[in-house]
Design an enzyme around this catalytic site. Structure first.
Site, PDB file in Angstrom:
ATOM      1  N   LYS A 196       0.859  -1.183   0.000  1.00 42.60           N
ATOM      2  CA  LYS A 196       0.000   0.000   0.000  1.00 42.60           C
ATOM      3  C   LYS A 196       0.892   1.229   0.000  1.00 42.60           C
ATOM      4  O   LYS A 196       1.698   1.435   0.916  1.00 42.60           O
ATOM      5  CB  LYS A 196      -0.909   0.008   1.229  1.00 42.60           C
ATOM      6  CG  LYS A 196      -1.799   1.245   1.278  1.00 42.60           C
ATOM      7  CD  LYS A 196      -2.847   1.142   2.351  1.00 42.60           C
ATOM      8  CE  LYS A 196      -3.655   2.421   2.420  1.00 42.60           C
ATOM      9  NZ  LYS A 196      -4.682   2.361   3.449  1.00 42.60           N
ATOM     10  N   GLU A 234       7.193  -7.052   0.930  1.00 41.10           N
ATOM     11  CA  GLU A 234       5.993  -6.907   1.776  1.00 41.10           C
ATOM     12  C   GLU A 234       4.998  -8.041   1.509  1.00 41.10           C
ATOM     13  O   GLU A 234       4.441  -8.629   2.434  1.00 41.10           O
ATOM     14  CB  GLU A 234       5.305  -5.565   1.515  1.00 41.10           C
ATOM     15  CG  GLU A 234       6.013  -4.346   2.087  1.00 41.10           C
ATOM     16  CD  GLU A 234       5.749  -4.156   3.583  1.00 41.10           C
ATOM     17  OE1 GLU A 234       5.045  -4.992   4.196  1.00 41.10           O
ATOM     18  OE2 GLU A 234       6.239  -3.159   4.147  1.00 41.10           O
ATOM     19  N   LYS A 249      -2.123  -1.537  -3.821  1.00 41.45           N
ATOM     20  CA  LYS A 249      -2.998  -0.366  -3.765  1.00 41.45           C
ATOM     21  C   LYS A 249      -2.167   0.907  -3.820  1.00 41.45           C
ATOM     22  O   LYS A 249      -1.176   0.983  -3.093  1.00 41.45           O
ATOM     23  CB  LYS A 249      -3.768  -0.419  -2.450  1.00 41.45           C
ATOM     24  CG  LYS A 249      -4.688   0.739  -2.208  1.00 41.45           C
ATOM     25  CD  LYS A 249      -5.317   0.604  -0.859  1.00 41.45           C
ATOM     26  CE  LYS A 249      -6.203   1.790  -0.604  1.00 41.45           C
ATOM     27  NZ  LYS A 249      -6.805   1.770   0.688  1.00 41.45           N
TER      28      LYS A 249
HETATM   29  C1  PBG Z   1      -7.379   3.527   5.534  1.00 49.47           C
HETATM   30  C2  PBG Z   1      -7.712   3.302   4.110  1.00 49.47           C
HETATM   31  C3  PBG Z   1      -7.536   4.225   3.065  1.00 49.47           C
HETATM   32  C4  PBG Z   1      -8.086   3.648   1.952  1.00 49.47           C
HETATM   33  C5  PBG Z   1      -8.549   2.383   2.303  1.00 49.47           C
HETATM   34  N1  PBG Z   1      -8.294   2.182   3.641  1.00 49.47           N
HETATM   35  C6  PBG Z   1      -7.001   5.596   3.069  1.00 49.47           C
HETATM   36  C7  PBG Z   1      -5.692   5.897   3.626  1.00 49.47           C
HETATM   37  O1  PBG Z   1      -4.827   5.011   3.804  1.00 49.47           O
HETATM   38  O2  PBG Z   1      -5.492   7.063   3.927  1.00 49.47           O
HETATM   39  C8  PBG Z   1      -8.160   4.321   0.605  1.00 49.47           C
HETATM   40  C9  PBG Z   1      -9.219   3.879  -0.327  1.00 49.47           C
HETATM   41  C10 PBG Z   1      -9.469   4.787  -1.461  1.00 49.47           C
HETATM   42  O3  PBG Z   1      -8.834   5.844  -1.634  1.00 49.47           O
HETATM   43  O4  PBG Z   1     -10.368   4.455  -2.251  1.00 49.47           O
HETATM   44  N2  PBG Z   1      -6.456   2.753   6.139  1.00 49.47           N
END
Ligand code: PBG
Length: 325
Positions: A196, A234, A249
């Site tokens: 992520k 990871e 992501k």
């Molecule tokens: C929070 C989380 C986020 C998203 C999913 N879970 C945002 C972040 O990490 O700030 C983002 C999803 C999206 O932008 O569609 N842990």
């Protein structure tokens, strides 16, 4: 002109193209993120995500029934936590009667076969808007993992099929797996947000849940977008620690990473076509600059072609309708 090979033969008609298509998108590939609010009969459109809503549980359940009828098999739940319930420990996250836990139960009651996945991270519950507990301006790893374990257990207890840790703390997958085992939740899966990235494309999501970080950014836990080897590390570590599915992501700026992770691990790979990716297509379509339906299918197919077995996307319902036509 004499040509031994003519590649256009395989592109000649829609029938031939369909016959040789290498990547087939189906509604079964989609995971639908759902934003859930307190109350009854509540439905709010998210300003930076036109056509996407935050709903109270009753409306969410209705939506899930419709998704199921379209062939969609999985939802990923996020809740918007009331300000008074936010603090630095995130304790509302494991309230057995919290909004998330009630939502899981209501959805599993109404559509028992749908795969319910839940976001596991403290940010919606944190008074600092961070994914972890803050001490002296730092996001501390190990106490946060303890909180994430409690949160995961409470989601499993409420009936979640998969918990999806999106926090990027070290060691959380192993800790969650061990706790699930020790507490008898041997049928609960883990979809790890493994790679992520600290991305500017999360902006609209943070509007949806009012979860933007109150200070600093998320770069001490989310990954640097300059890196690829780290993504493989990871993902491999999460698999070793017990992840059933790993995720990359965002999706579109990271198609190369999706492919590399897919080649490196032997578990299903999911990709999250995130809020900013949704907003970009919506905005361009609204301006009349691109055809929205075509952009949706091309985008989702590209993510699958890159190697994603599953795609979390706000376009799932639209795409399912287009694919079912
Ligand atoms: C929070 C989380 C986020 C998203 C999913 N879970 C945002 C972040 O990490 O700030 C983002 C999803 C999206 O932008 O569609 N842990």
């Amino acid at each position: 002109m004499y040509l031994q090979r003519r590649n256009r033969i395989l592109r000649k008609t829609p029938a031939i193209r369909a016959m040789v298509a290498e990547t087939i998108l189906t509604p079964n590939d989609f995971i639908v993120p759902l934003f859930i609010d307190e109350g009854k009969g509540q439905q709010h459109e998210i300003p930076s995500m036109p056509g996407y809503y935050r709903r109270s549980i009753d409306g969410t359940v209705k939506e899930v029934k419709e998704l199921w009828s379209l062939g969609i098999r999985s939802v990923l739940l996020f809740i918007k936590c009331r300000d008074e319930l936010k603090d630095n420990t995130g304790r509302e996250a494991w309230n057995p009667n919290g909004l998330m836990q009630e939502s899981i139960r209501a959805i599993k009651d109404a559509v028992p076969d749908i795969v319910v996945m839940t976001d596991v991270a403290l940010d919606p519950y944190s008074s600092y808007g961070h994914d972890g507990i803050v001490e002296n301006g730092e996001i501390v790893n190990d106490p946060t993992v303890e909180a994430l374990v409690k949160m995961s257990l409470s989601h499993a207890d409420a009936g979640a099929d998969f918990v999806a840790p999106s926090d990027m703390m070290d060691g959380r997958i192993g800790a969650i797996r061990q706790a699930l085992e020790e507490n008898g939740y041997t049928q609960t899966g883990i979809m790890a947000y493994s790679a992520k990235y600290a991305s500017c494309f999360y902006g609209p999501f943070r509007d949806a849940l009012d979860s933007a970080p109150g200070f600093g950014d998320k770069k001490t836990y989310q990954m640097d977008y300059a890196n690829r080897i780290e993504a493989i590390k990871e993902a491999q570590m999460d698999v070793e620690e017990g992840a059933d599915i790993v995720m990359v992501k965002p999706a579109l700026p990271y198609l190369d990473i999706i492919r590399e992770v897919k080649d490196a691990v032997e578990v299903p790979v999911s990709a999250y076509n995130i809020s900013g990716e949704y907003a970009m297509i919506k905005a361009a379509a609204k301006m009349g600059w691109i055809n929205e339906e075509k952009a949706i299918l091309e985008t989702l197919t590209s993510i699958k072609r890159a190697g994603a077995d599953l795609i979390a996307t706000y376009f799932a319902k639209d795409a399912a309708r287009l694919l079912n036509k």
